[in-house]
Design a protein around this motif. Sequence first.
Motif, PDB file in Angstrom:
ATOM      1  N   ASN A 128       0.861  -1.184   0.000  1.00 18.50           N
ATOM      2  CA  ASN A 128       0.000   0.000   0.000  1.00 18.50           C
ATOM      3  C   ASN A 128       0.898   1.235   0.000  1.00 18.50           C
ATOM      4  O   ASN A 128       1.280   1.735   1.053  1.00 18.50           O
ATOM      5  N   MET A 158      -5.816   1.774   2.227  1.00 13.71           N
ATOM      6  CA  MET A 158      -5.227   0.602   2.890  1.00 13.71           C
ATOM      7  C   MET A 158      -6.311  -0.387   3.296  1.00 13.71           C
ATOM      8  O   MET A 158      -6.179  -1.599   3.077  1.00 13.71           O
ATOM      9  N   ASN A 177       2.997  -1.391   4.241  1.00 14.52           N
ATOM     10  CA  ASN A 177       2.367  -0.073   4.153  1.00 14.52           C
ATOM     11  C   ASN A 177       3.442   1.009   4.168  1.00 14.52           C
ATOM     12  O   ASN A 177       4.287   1.026   5.065  1.00 14.52           O
ATOM     13  N   SER A 179       4.654   4.424   5.136  1.00  8.04           N
ATOM     14  CA  SER A 179       4.317   5.533   6.028  1.00  8.04           C
ATOM     15  C   SER A 179       5.278   6.677   5.719  1.00  8.04           C
ATOM     16  O   SER A 179       5.517   6.977   4.554  1.00  8.04           O
ATOM     17  N   ARG A 200      -1.183   5.286   9.494  1.00  2.00           N
ATOM     18  CA  ARG A 200      -0.624   4.117   8.809  1.00  2.00           C
ATOM     19  C   ARG A 200       0.259   3.295   9.742  1.00  2.00           C
ATOM     20  O   ARG A 200       0.223   2.067   9.726  1.00  2.00           O
ATOM     21  N   THR A 204      -0.683  -0.414  10.980  1.00  2.54           N
ATOM     22  CA  THR A 204       0.246  -1.507  10.714  1.00  2.54           C
ATOM     23  C   THR A 204       0.467  -2.338  11.971  1.00  2.54           C
ATOM     24  O   THR A 204       0.428  -3.579  11.943  1.00  2.54           O
ATOM     25  N   SER A 222       5.850  -1.822   7.832  1.00  2.00           N
ATOM     26  CA  SER A 222       5.819  -0.507   7.209  1.00  2.00           C
ATOM     27  C   SER A 222       7.231  -0.059   6.855  1.00  2.00           C
ATOM     28  O   SER A 222       8.204  -0.449   7.512  1.00  2.00           O
TER      29      SER A 222
END
Length: 290
Positions: A128, A158, A177, A179, A200, A204, A222
């Motif tokens: 993401n 997300m 993810n 960030s 985020r 996570t 992340s």
Amino acid sequence: MTEQDKVKTQKPKKDYLMNDESKNMDREPVIESDSYKPADKLKGKVAIVTGGDSGIGAATSILYAKEGAKVAFTYHSSDDDAKRTESRLKEIGAEVLVFKGDVGDEAYANEVVDKVVETWGKIDVLVNHAGEQHYQSSIMDITAEQIDRTYRTNVFSMFYFIKAALPHLTEGASIINTSSITAYKGNPTLMDYSGTNGARVSFTRSLSQNQEITDKKIRVNSVAPGPIWTPLIPSTFPEDALESWGKDGALGRPGEAYELAPAYVYLASDDSSYVTGQTIHVNGGVIVNG
């Protein structure tokens, strides 16, 4: 040779490495380096990368292709960037799917995932990455529309993509993810963007502990980039802010996307089999203690 000089020698090999907006920069972003040595770390895996047409997303997509993955990437509007990246992935030898649309639209997330599963039968890696930011020096200038747009792109997406992908994620799959350093140290001119990245990071950590995720041995991590020189930077910040931008870390310079992408390979591969709920900081030496 200084570290800065070494980076300057990392010249892109072809013009597909450049973004349309590069002509507005004092220097061009570099998303690929000859120094990277692939080792089939993702051979046979299927990866989705949102926002994979340029910058960090493109750099990650390219390394995934070099590591043997089939790559599907999304993009919002830059057809030229998407075509360049698609061509480069195919040149490397990867199977590729490309999707144009708005990641903040749940129906679009479902469409992307359905097509990937229909074509390749599974999903092993979900990145993401797609995001947006808007420079505002005063909170009074941040409109409701801007807040909605930033959170929809950076946070809602997300949830949409993970919900769509979860039934199809293989055991031991990886969710990554993107960030930002702004989640940890803030940014007075990117307030809503910083807020989304805090979300985020927290999301996570929370998702990594969820039983639905742990039962399938899915890892959730992340990457928090610091100042990485991409087309987004000169299009976001006023020109007078760019002179000192990215120079406050120990290395004293902004990073390039190709220096960040290996973190995404690590988190996608079995090398990180004992890593979940964590954030990797690639920020040039800014200590954030998070």
